[in-house]
Each structure stands twice: as structure tokens, then as C-alpha cells.
Write a protein that holds these residues in place. Sequence first.
Motif, PDB file in Angstrom:
ATOM      1  N   ALA A  94       4.339  -1.055   3.354  1.00 39.36           N
ATOM      2  CA  ALA A  94       3.609   0.205   3.233  1.00 39.36           C
ATOM      3  C   ALA A  94       4.568   1.357   3.005  1.00 39.36           C
ATOM      4  CB  ALA A  94       2.781   0.462   4.493  1.00 39.36           C
ATOM      5  N   VAL A  95       4.190   2.246   2.105  1.00 40.98           N
ATOM      6  CA  VAL A  95       4.882   3.517   1.917  1.00 40.98           C
ATOM      7  C   VAL A  95       4.004   4.582   2.558  1.00 40.98           C
ATOM      8  CG1 VAL A  95       5.738   5.197   0.264  1.00 40.98           C
ATOM      9  CG2 VAL A  95       6.025   2.761  -0.181  1.00 40.98           C
TER      10      VAL A  95
ATOM     11  N   VAL B 255      13.831   5.535   5.327  1.00 40.09           N
ATOM     12  CA  VAL B 255      13.375   6.785   4.726  1.00 40.09           C
ATOM     13  C   VAL B 255      13.779   6.802   3.260  1.00 40.09           C
ATOM     14  CG1 VAL B 255      13.633   9.298   4.709  1.00 40.09           C
ATOM     15  CG2 VAL B 255      13.437   8.081   6.894  1.00 40.09           C
ATOM     16  N   GLU B 256      12.806   6.998   2.369  1.00 42.28           N
ATOM     17  CA  GLU B 256      13.086   7.051   0.936  1.00 42.28           C
ATOM     18  C   GLU B 256      13.345   8.469   0.456  1.00 42.28           C
ATOM     19  OE1 GLU B 256      10.816   3.162  -0.851  1.00 42.28           O
ATOM     20  OE2 GLU B 256       9.756   5.076  -0.942  1.00 42.28           O
ATOM     21  N   THR B 257      12.584   9.437   0.956  1.00 42.50           N
ATOM     22  CA  THR B 257      12.787  10.840   0.580  1.00 42.50           C
ATOM     23  C   THR B 257      12.542  11.710   1.807  1.00 42.50           C
ATOM     24  OG1 THR B 257      10.490  11.252  -0.078  1.00 42.50           O
ATOM     25  CG2 THR B 257      11.996  10.420  -1.790  1.00 42.50           C
ATOM     26  N   ALA B 258      13.135  12.890   1.810  1.00 42.37           N
ATOM     27  CA  ALA B 258      12.941  13.872   2.882  1.00 42.37           C
ATOM     28  C   ALA B 258      12.956  15.261   2.261  1.00 42.37           C
ATOM     29  CB  ALA B 258      14.028  13.744   3.941  1.00 42.37           C
TER      30      ALA B 258
ATOM     31  N   VAL C 225       0.844  -1.191   0.000  1.00 39.80           N
ATOM     32  CA  VAL C 225       0.000   0.000   0.000  1.00 39.80           C
ATOM     33  C   VAL C 225       0.879   1.241   0.000  1.00 39.80           C
ATOM     34  CG1 VAL C 225      -0.228  -0.167   2.530  1.00 39.80           C
ATOM     35  CG2 VAL C 225      -1.807   1.261   1.228  1.00 39.80           C
ATOM     36  N   THR C 226       0.501   2.208  -0.802  1.00 38.04           N
ATOM     37  CA  THR C 226       1.226   3.477  -0.903  1.00 38.04           C
ATOM     38  C   THR C 226       0.259   4.622  -0.672  1.00 38.04           C
ATOM     39  OG1 THR C 226       2.801   2.558  -2.497  1.00 38.04           O
ATOM     40  CG2 THR C 226       2.614   4.961  -2.401  1.00 38.04           C
ATOM     41  N   GLU C 227       0.583   5.465   0.294  1.00 36.42           N
ATOM     42  CA  GLU C 227      -0.244   6.628   0.560  1.00 36.42           C
ATOM     43  C   GLU C 227      -0.180   7.636  -0.589  1.00 36.42           C
ATOM     44  OE1 GLU C 227      -0.386   7.343   5.389  1.00 36.42           O
ATOM     45  OE2 GLU C 227       1.037   8.464   4.179  1.00 36.42           O
ATOM     46  N   ILE C 228      -1.310   8.301  -0.821  1.00 38.49           N
ATOM     47  CA  ILE C 228      -1.383   9.394  -1.794  1.00 38.49           C
ATOM     48  C   ILE C 228      -1.757  10.657  -1.034  1.00 38.49           C
ATOM     49  CG2 ILE C 228      -2.465  10.231  -3.903  1.00 38.49           C
ATOM     50  CD1 ILE C 228      -3.254   7.267  -4.462  1.00 38.49           C
TER      51      ILE C 228
ATOM     52  N   ARG D 261       9.310   3.721   3.796  1.00 43.64           N
ATOM     53  CA  ARG D 261       8.864   2.377   3.423  1.00 43.64           C
ATOM     54  C   ARG D 261       9.055   1.470   4.637  1.00 43.64           C
ATOM     55  NH1 ARG D 261       7.836  -0.398  -1.223  1.00 43.64           N
ATOM     56  NH2 ARG D 261       8.464   1.428  -2.423  1.00 43.64           N
ATOM     57  N   LYS D 262       7.968   0.837   5.081  1.00 45.86           N
ATOM     58  CA  LYS D 262       8.050  -0.045   6.243  1.00 45.86           C
ATOM     59  C   LYS D 262       7.530  -1.436   5.881  1.00 45.86           C
ATOM     60  CE  LYS D 262       3.654   1.215   8.487  1.00 45.86           C
ATOM     61  NZ  LYS D 262       3.157  -0.131   8.761  1.00 45.86           N
TER      62      LYS D 262
END
Length: 348
Positions: A93-94, A118-121, A37-40, A57-58
Motif C-alpha cells: 500500500a502507498v 518514506v517515498e516523498t516528504a 493499493v495507492t491512495e489518491i 510505501r508499506k
Amino acid sequence: MTPAPPAEALPADPWPVAHPGFRPPGRFRLEPKDFRVTEILPFEPEGEGHHFLLRVRKNGVNTDRVAKDLARLAGCRPRDVGYAGLKDRHAVAVQHFTVPAGKVADDPRQWAGPSWVVETAERAQKKLKRGALEGNAFRLRLHLAPAGREAAAARFERVLQRGVPNYFGPQRFGRGGGNLDGARRLFAGEEHPDRRLRGLYLSAARSYLFNRILATRIGEGSWDRLLDGEYAVFPDVNSGFVVTNPTVEAERLRTGDLHPSGPLPGVDGAGPKGVAAALEDRVLAGEPELLEGLVAEEVKAHRRALRVIPLDGSVEADAEGLWVGFRLPAGSFATAVVREVISVGNGG
């Protein structure tokens, strides 16, 4: 007609399905990687501000655990970490979090834990608030015998066209329906929970009443139709209107620009009239303790669409069965889609 189940039936998944015909038996979510699942988010980060917006990403870890780890790394209190909603532990999950930037000395893009990274910050102006979510994109593996794959794929295609009942999923009610039991104890004065538990109990009570209404309308064949006096709601916005002539609104209903709705009971709030109101009153009359408790707790009443139509659907076969992909608005459950496609066995 399939009756709505009593509360004591909740440990299983007793709510009636809407789409007729054979549901092939299958299994679902046997391991976290089967459920992705990826949040939008409904916005883009500003690139400046007093917070970091982190895309994380977990895998196999719950949201609260990640939030506590992030608080430690950011040098802040756990309550200063923001996130839009909870994501299931048993999933890949993202998810997005915010942390205050003031005490962060290193690069958050290097942060990671045993089961998350952490993928992006990026810099952002505000703390991420609960509910600040447009929707979720899902990619799910359905474990199916070869003989059942064609039927499952055909059912999924029908789901994409017609939609599914917008049930609250079993996780809303807690293990063994414990959150709903807690609501009954709260309303009876037998338990005085903390703020977090109180919120879970109140949510479970409203969700159960909504599901009962929805189950009744499935049994009567009206879950995706507008009744006389229906309070119709628009997708993705918290507004609607009372329908005086269902025939006039038939095209907007067909295209998914309108949905019939059900109650999240409480005080005040808009509602249906006529036939639709009578149906709701009839069903809710069977749960006076829950209704009176929600009013006593001064919970604000809302409406929720009875139907949700998945978007961006995809199907792909593999050695274990099918991968299905789709997007749902915030607040809708992937399990509502899966249960219309397969008859879920162990692991579902």
C-alpha cells in the motif's frame, strides 16, 4: 429471490452477486504483493507549513504500526500523526501520513522501517484528517486456471460498464463478524467499549443494515435502477434528491451521474419516499435492536450509493492468471469488484 443473510452467516461472504452467469473459480490475495493499493488525495501539499506530508510505501504491516514508528521518529505522540484511513496489512500500500514538523531534525525522506519506507516528504499546513481521501487505485492479481481467464476478463469488462454492488467488505465486520456481535452487546448494555471499539461496533451495525438493503434489491433486480421515491445520490459528493419520475433520470443513471442509494441508519438525515421507502422499512423491520441502538447512540444518518462504477480499468494476463487495475472512490471496497469477477477460493 436470494434472501439477505442473517448476522450469524457473516463469517463467510454470503451476500448475493449481481452479475449473472458463470464466475470462474480463482484465488485472490495469496500474498501481499497480489494486492496493491495507492491512495489518491483530493489536494496537493502547500510546500510550507507546520507538518510534513509523507508518502509511505508499506508491505505486510498495518497502518497503526507505521503511525507509531513515525511518531517515534518525529518526536511526537502517536495521536499527532495524521492519516486519511486504514490500509490492509496484507497488501502493498502507498499511503499518506502527516507528522508535526517542530521536532524533526533530520530529513524524513530517509525514514524507513522493517516493512515500510518514506517515498516523498513535503511541507503541509494541516494534519491529515480521517476521511480526507478522494479514492484508491488498485492493481490486483487474480490467480486463475487457464480455462477461466477469458470468462474472468469478460466479467471484468461488464463490471466496468455496469458497475458493482457497493457492499461493505468483510473486514468492516471484524474476524468472524465480531464487530457486529460487539454492537449487539453494546446496545444490550452488556459491553462498555472504549471509544475506538465503540466506533468499530457502530460502523459494523450500520454497514450490516446497508448490506441487507442492497442484497434485497439485488434479489429484486433493482440495485442499479431508480425506484419511485428513490433518494438518488451524486457520485463523489454527499448530496442527492428524491426522484419523482425515474424515467426522467434514466440517462443520468445510465452514465453514472446518479446512483440509487441505501441507508446508513441513525437519527435525522434524508431518505426515500414511496416504493423505495417501503422496501427499506420492510427490510429494516427485521433488525429493531440495531436500529434502536443506533438511534440511542445518536449516530447521524447518511445515505450511500448502492452502486459503484470502477474507473480506469485495465486487464493484463500473466503466468498465474490476470492482473486487473481500477480506481474506486473513498469508502468503496475492492472486494466488491473481485467477487463479481471470480468465485473466490482460499486466500480471497
